[in-house]
Design an enzyme around this catalytic site. Structure first.
Site, PDB file in Angstrom:
ATOM      1  N   TYR A   1      48.337  60.676  -4.728  1.00  0.00           N
ATOM      2  CA  TYR A   1      47.954  61.536  -5.850  1.00  0.00           C
ATOM      3  C   TYR A   1      47.616  60.794  -7.146  1.00  0.00           C
ATOM      4  CZ  TYR A   1      52.866  60.839  -7.246  1.00  0.00           C
ATOM      5  OH  TYR A   1      54.084  60.288  -7.599  1.00  0.00           O
TER       6      TYR A   1
ATOM      7  N   HIS B   1      57.523  57.527  -8.798  1.00  0.00           N
ATOM      8  CA  HIS B   1      58.503  58.386  -9.466  1.00  0.00           C
ATOM      9  C   HIS B   1      59.917  57.907  -9.163  1.00  0.00           C
ATOM     10  CE1 HIS B   1      60.533  62.052 -10.787  1.00  0.00           C
ATOM     11  NE2 HIS B   1      61.143  62.076  -9.621  1.00  0.00           N
TER      12      HIS B   1
ATOM     13  N   ARG C   1      52.361  56.581 -15.862  1.00  0.00           N
ATOM     14  CA  ARG C   1      53.357  56.056 -14.925  1.00  0.00           C
ATOM     15  C   ARG C   1      52.715  55.048 -13.975  1.00  0.00           C
ATOM     16  NH1 ARG C   1      55.293  60.309 -11.270  1.00  0.00           N
ATOM     17  NH2 ARG C   1      54.388  59.075  -9.588  1.00  0.00           N
TER      18      ARG C   1
END
Length: 376
Positions: free
Chosen positions: A286, A277, A273
């Site tokens: 993160y 998100h 990714r």
């Protein structure tokens, strides 16, 4: 186009006797053994110049939708938005492997996949605005409603696919979900049901390696997500999710198996990714930022463009034309969205009861008095 006889990337075949080309179980295979087409410089059987360009147009359409939707969110014109940048190859490659009669069950990450079936961009933009015009009749496009709860649509897709089988119809279903969904009970229930019933279903896992901020390594001890399919006796394919042709080829195999009575297939499309998100997420806390930059340099649309240029069927004028058409389509769509009247408050009372109580009329009148106007 040159024929492709190599059937790479098949794992966990449910048959007692391994077929030629069947590879070792998923746990014995590494990420470098993902099925690929573009990086290997090969071609896909039955895919000619026109089909290659249609794939490109679809990629650009979805990329443009995603990029403009992010802009519209920042301008306050749509609500929280789930970004799918660099996931377009998974969506385009798989949908192009389907027939019109086949059904699509999207998650929120595939919110715009209906564009590939003729749904208007304005309809999906309305969905992100929470407007009633953002819903469609699934039977009109064979595209189910966008599923926001994680994995709950997997049993729905399995049930529809089983129903098609019971009716003797040729249609198959494909259901999209992320790596995080494979940790949900709904996924396992749907996968097991589809396997037991031999339902013509493609379980398409977008493994971008993050369930919001939870990495795959914190979700499962399985070496690959394909290993989960083996537990249900479902054959699996592991593919480079940034390679639109590899995704197309793998999905086409899964569709052929389903349509011929071979039951479900699990497709694990592996990517990373490279975007948040959603617009409410800040992944800097993160995610591997160096890996993100690496992925951005090899994102799926540019990767496919370079492949087509190498074949001599794509040049700068055509690139500009395709991009301009997609951008104009999005601008028209947003203009249509903002010209749509606000929904009437009566919608809150319609279709609630088959025989509405007499009090509804008075309650609607009171609501109008308090709020004023269609939505107050």
């Amino acid at each position: 186009m040159a024929q492709v006889s190599r059937r790479a990337g098949i794992v966990g075949d449910a048959s007692a006797d391994a077929r030629p080309g069947t590879e070792a179980p998923a746990g014995a295979r590494g990420e470098d053994e993902l099925r690929r087409v573009i990086d290997e410089g090969r071609e896909v059987e039955g895919v000619g110049e026109q089909e290659l360009l249609e794939l490109y147009r679809s990629l650009v359409l979805l990329r443009t939708y995603d990029e403009r939707s992010l802009v519209y969110h920042r301008q306050g014109r749509i609500g929280t938005y789930a970004i799918f940048w660099n996931h377009e190859a998974m969506q385009v490659g798989s949908v192009h492997a389907l027939a019109e009669e086949d059904w699509i069950f999207p998650s929120y990450r595939e919110s715009a996949i209906g564009l590939l079936r003729g749904i208007s961009p304005s309809t999906i933009l309305h969905w992100w605005r929470g407007h009633p015009a953002g819903w469609w009749n699934p039977a009109d496009y064979n595209v189910a409603s966008i599923c926001v709860p994680i994995g709950t649509h997997v049993p729905h897709a399995a049930g529809l696919a089983w129903g098609k089988k019971l009716k003797g119809e040729r249609a198959v279903a494909i259901v999209y979900f992320g790596d995080g969904a494979t940790s949900e009970g709904s996924f396992h229930e749907g996968a097991n049901f589809a396997a037991v019933m031999g339902a013509p279903l493609i379980l398409f896992c977008n493994n971008n390696q993050w369930a919001i901020s939870t990495p795959v390594s914190a979700q499962t001890r399985a070496e690959t997500l394909c290993a989960k399919a083996a537990g249900y006796g479902i054959p699996a394919l592991r593919v480079d999710g940034g390679d639109v042709l590899a995704v197309y080829e793998a999905t086409r195999e899964a569709v052929e198996r389903a349509r011929s009575g071979g039951g479900p297939t699990f497709v694990e499309a592996v990517s990373y990714r490279a975007a948040p998100h959603a617009t409410a997420d800040d992944p800097r806390a993160y995610i591997d930022l160096e890996r993100v930059e690496e992925e951005k340099r090899n994102e799926c649309v540019g990767r496919y463009e370079r492949y087509l240029r190498g074949l001599g069927i794509l040049d700068d004028p055509l690139v500009e034309t395709v991009r301009a058409e997609a951008l104009e389509r999005m601008r028209r769509a947003m203009a249509e969205v903002e010209a749509e009247p606000e929904p009437d408050l009566a919608l809150l009372f319609e279709h609630v009861y088959a025989n509405p109580p007499a009090s509804f009329a008075a309650e609607l009148a009171e609501l109008r008095r308090i709020l004023g106007g269609p939505l107050g």
